[in-house]
Scaffold this motif. Sequence first.
Motif, mmCIF file in Angstrom:
data_model
loop_
_atom_site.group_PDB
_atom_site.id
_atom_site.type_symbol
_atom_site.label_atom_id
_atom_site.label_comp_id
_atom_site.label_asym_id
_atom_site.label_seq_id
_atom_site.Cartn_x
_atom_site.Cartn_y
_atom_site.Cartn_z
ATOM 1 N N ARG A 88 69.676 48.161 27.624
ATOM 2 C CA ARG A 88 68.592 47.862 26.681
ATOM 3 C C ARG A 88 68.227 46.393 26.655
ATOM 4 N N GLY A 89 69.033 45.530 27.265
ATOM 5 C CA GLY A 89 68.770 44.108 27.250
ATOM 6 C C GLY A 89 70.079 43.341 27.251
ATOM 7 N N VAL A 90 70.025 42.096 27.670
ATOM 8 C CA VAL A 90 71.256 41.330 27.853
ATOM 9 C C VAL A 90 72.013 41.173 26.534
ATOM 10 N N ALA A 91 71.321 40.810 25.465
ATOM 11 C CA ALA A 91 72.011 40.597 24.186
ATOM 12 C C ALA A 91 72.608 41.897 23.670
ATOM 13 N N TYR A 92 71.826 42.968 23.684
ATOM 14 C CA TYR A 92 72.304 44.252 23.174
ATOM 15 C C TYR A 92 73.470 44.767 24.014
ATOM 16 N N ASP A 93 73.292 44.762 25.331
ATOM 17 C CA ASP A 93 74.340 45.294 26.202
ATOM 18 C C ASP A 93 75.611 44.457 26.125
ATOM 19 N N SER A 94 75.460 43.137 26.008
ATOM 20 C CA SER A 94 76.634 42.274 25.906
ATOM 21 C C SER A 94 77.402 42.556 24.621
#
Length: 281
Positions: A88-94
């Motif tokens: 879903r995106g770098v921030a969300y996935d991280s």
Amino acid sequence: MKSTVRFKVLGAAALVCGAVAASLVATDAGAATVSAAQRIAPARASDAHKPTVVLLHGAFADSSSWNSEISYLRRHDYPVYAIDTPLRGVAYDSAYVEAQLKTIDGPVVLVGHSYAGEVISQVAAETPNVKALVYVAALIPQVGDSANSLIGQFPGSELTPENLRTVPLPDGATDVYIKADKFGTAYGNGLPKAGIRTASVTQEPIAFSALTDKATVNPPKGTPKWAVIATDDHAVPTRAQKFEADRAGARISYVRSGHDVPAIAPHAVNRAIVAAADSLR
């Protein structure tokens, strides 16, 4: 085989779900379902000195892409997990991965393929027990980089608009797929034809917005890094992979493979993972 869970338990160990509601299912035949109340603990004395290996897939794939590496690591008594990231995106996935790693005791070797290189870079900067990073045909960002900028800095990628299919979602987001008839060209070159056909229709989409997400942290300088670079990659150009690996100070190995290195050349990935794990002893 497609995974039906978000976090597959693949080592001789168990996991607390913590804040993430996910079923934990042992993947080998005859293994029992894992209780969410259990913690990771080595089941054999031979496991005690080995770090846990955590595998993250990239865009257009899921955790089953690591099946060959999982089998190898299990045979050699490594605790190993494959996380199905939401893409879903770098921030969300991280944040999703960080929540999972908080349930793991001891050092972790974090392995990322393709887009997941962005994720493991951020996770390593935020998670103290990540002690080594392995990038597999991966993006390795610095602050301000996005997937699009990293892929596009050198020519050669077949992840072009005409080869992609976009699907608007009810929430206003947009998912991105590779067109089925272009999958073998853009991503799966080197796989057998039957494998390309299957992967092209079971691919996991990535959010369109994830491709423009900019990195907010650099991969931690003090964390040792390995990079497996594919020399026949039509998704992330080989020159881009090398540039980013050199910039990050990674130990580089090359393999003649298309982009799906985990499926095409697992031996190269296994060597890098073992080297990273051995460096922690």
